[in-house]
Design an enzyme around this catalytic site. Structure first.
Site, PDB file in Angstrom:
ATOM      1  N   GLU A 168      12.176   2.229  -3.312  1.00  0.00           N
ATOM      2  CA  GLU A 168      11.893   3.567  -2.771  1.00  0.00           C
ATOM      3  C   GLU A 168      12.696   3.808  -1.503  1.00  0.00           C
ATOM      4  OE1 GLU A 168       7.640   3.117  -2.793  1.00  0.00           O
ATOM      5  OE2 GLU A 168       7.686   3.197  -4.986  1.00  0.00           O
ATOM      6  N   GLY A 178       5.097   2.190 -10.669  1.00  0.00           N
ATOM      7  CA  GLY A 178       4.235   3.371 -10.658  1.00  0.00           C
ATOM      8  C   GLY A 178       4.222   4.119 -11.982  1.00  0.00           C
ATOM      9  N   GLY A 234       1.579  -2.615  -6.191  1.00  0.00           N
ATOM     10  CA  GLY A 234       1.484  -1.302  -5.553  1.00  0.00           C
ATOM     11  C   GLY A 234       0.114  -0.691  -5.782  1.00  0.00           C
ATOM     12  N   GLY A 235       0.027   0.232  -6.727  1.00  0.00           N
ATOM     13  CA  GLY A 235      -1.200   1.009  -6.978  1.00  0.00           C
ATOM     14  C   GLY A 235      -2.467   0.169  -7.043  1.00  0.00           C
ATOM     15  N   HIS A 251      12.930  -2.232  -0.475  1.00  0.00           N
ATOM     16  CA  HIS A 251      12.176  -1.687  -1.613  1.00  0.00           C
ATOM     17  C   HIS A 251      12.999  -0.570  -2.262  1.00  0.00           C
ATOM     18  CE1 HIS A 251       9.059   0.267  -3.959  1.00  0.00           C
ATOM     19  NE2 HIS A 251       8.374  -0.855  -3.854  1.00  0.00           N
ATOM     20  N   TRP A 260       0.818  -1.219   0.000  1.00  0.00           N
ATOM     21  CA  TRP A 260       0.000   0.000   0.000  1.00  0.00           C
ATOM     22  C   TRP A 260       0.850   1.267   0.000  1.00  0.00           C
ATOM     23  CZ3 TRP A 260      -4.525  -0.679   4.097  1.00  0.00           C
ATOM     24  CH2 TRP A 260      -5.388  -1.687   3.658  1.00  0.00           C
ATOM     25  N   LYS A 261       2.129   1.126   0.303  1.00  0.00           N
ATOM     26  CA  LYS A 261       3.019   2.292   0.451  1.00  0.00           C
ATOM     27  C   LYS A 261       2.390   3.259   1.469  1.00  0.00           C
ATOM     28  CE  LYS A 261       4.823   1.244  -4.048  1.00  0.00           C
ATOM     29  NZ  LYS A 261       5.399   1.647  -5.318  1.00  0.00           N
TER      30      LYS A 261
HETATM   31  P1  13P Z   1       3.123  -0.269  -8.721  1.00  0.00           P
HETATM   32  O1  13P Z   1       2.350  -1.549  -8.806  1.00  0.00           O
HETATM   33  O2  13P Z   1       2.287   0.908  -8.307  1.00  0.00           O
HETATM   34  O3  13P Z   1       3.917  -0.024  -9.979  1.00  0.00           O
HETATM   35  O4  13P Z   1       4.194  -0.449  -7.534  1.00  0.00           O
HETATM   36  C1  13P Z   1       4.989  -1.565  -7.522  1.00  0.00           C
HETATM   37  C2  13P Z   1       5.702  -1.625  -6.227  1.00  0.00           C
HETATM   38  O5  13P Z   1       6.583  -0.818  -5.957  1.00  0.00           O
HETATM   39  C3  13P Z   1       5.294  -2.653  -5.263  1.00  0.00           C
HETATM   40  O6  13P Z   1       6.216  -2.758  -4.230  1.00  0.00           O
END
Ligand code: 13P
Length: 247
Positions: free
Chosen positions: A96, A170, A231-232, A94, A10-11
């Protein structure tokens, strides 16, 4: 035989109210015995989501840990705290966190060791930048990330590897199923070198980067891709559809 594992990352999204409302609406649709399902939620949501999932097979994961058990580390949460709170998984390394919070391979290795020591399954993220791919050094780079993350980690430990090319996160730009398969096969090869082929064969390897219900089926059908780190799309009903593609 490897089980498919679908994890939502979910970030930094959804407060506890939004989290429990969302989880209550999807939990019955995503509960499965055939597939490992994990929701990696912000720290503030861990307990409410855990409680909301009681009675299901869905597991809860954190998105980060620190590699000490306790002490003067303002703002951090330990693997021990997660274990004491019945949290089952944690995302480690991750991109990020590597890029925005300067996490080094050495820190990631310490976190992996700590998570395993407390019985928490680390989802270890690796992946190249666009520049590395354009310069054809992605395999070399990912091999190094894996080897560094797994220093002093025994092959009998439980961990998951997530291949997430940074250029696909993303961006809506998914790696093709064959690009993702090629790297996941390389990852399995390096795991076979570190441990042995039988152990490598049991390790779940996910793909992550713009996974959605339209591309999931083709990705998950690849022989070395054992599911996704999403993610999204894990923030919406699309997550339910992704899981339906996997089971
Ligand atoms: P997205 O699916 O939003 O591209 O993100 C991938 C992600 O970083 C999952 O850890």
């Amino acid at each position: 035989m490897r089980k498919t594992i679908i994890a939502g990352n979910w970030k930094m999204n959804k407060n506890p109210d939004e989290a429990t409302k969302f989880v209550s609406t999807i939990k019955n649709d995503i509960d499965s015995n055939d597939c490992d399902i994990v929701l990696c939620v912000p720290a503030i949501d861990l307990i409410s989501v855990r409680d909301c999932l009681i009675g299901t097979n869905i597991k809860v994961g954190a998105q980060n840990i620190y590699f000490e058990d306790s002490g003067a580390y303002t703002g951090e949460i330990s693997a021990k705290m997660l274990a004491d709170s019945q949290i089952n998984y944690v995302i480690v390394g991750h991109s990020e966190r590597r890029q925005l919070f300067n996490e080094s391979d050495e820190m990631i290795n310490k976190k992996v060791i700590k998570a395993i020591a407390h019985g928490i399954v680390p989802i270890i993220c690796v992946g190249e930048t666009l520049r590395q791919r354009e310069n054809h050094v992605e395999i070399e780079f990912i091999r190094m990330q894996i080897k560094n993350a797994l220093i002093n980690v025994s092959g009998t430990s439980k961990f998951v590897i997530a291949y997430e090319p940074i250029w696909a996160i993303g961006t809506g730009k998914t790696a093709t199923a064959s690009q993702a398969q090629d790297i996941c096969a390389e990852i399995r090869k390096v795991l076979a070198e570190i441990y042995d082929p039988n152990i490598a064969d049991e390790i779940q390897i996910q793909y992550g980067g713009s996974v959605n219900s339209k591309n999931a089926k083709e990705l998950f059908a690849m022989p070395d891709i054992d599911g996704g780190l999403v993610g999204g799309s894990s923030l919406t009903d699309d997550f339910v559809s992704i899981i339906k593609e996997a089971i």
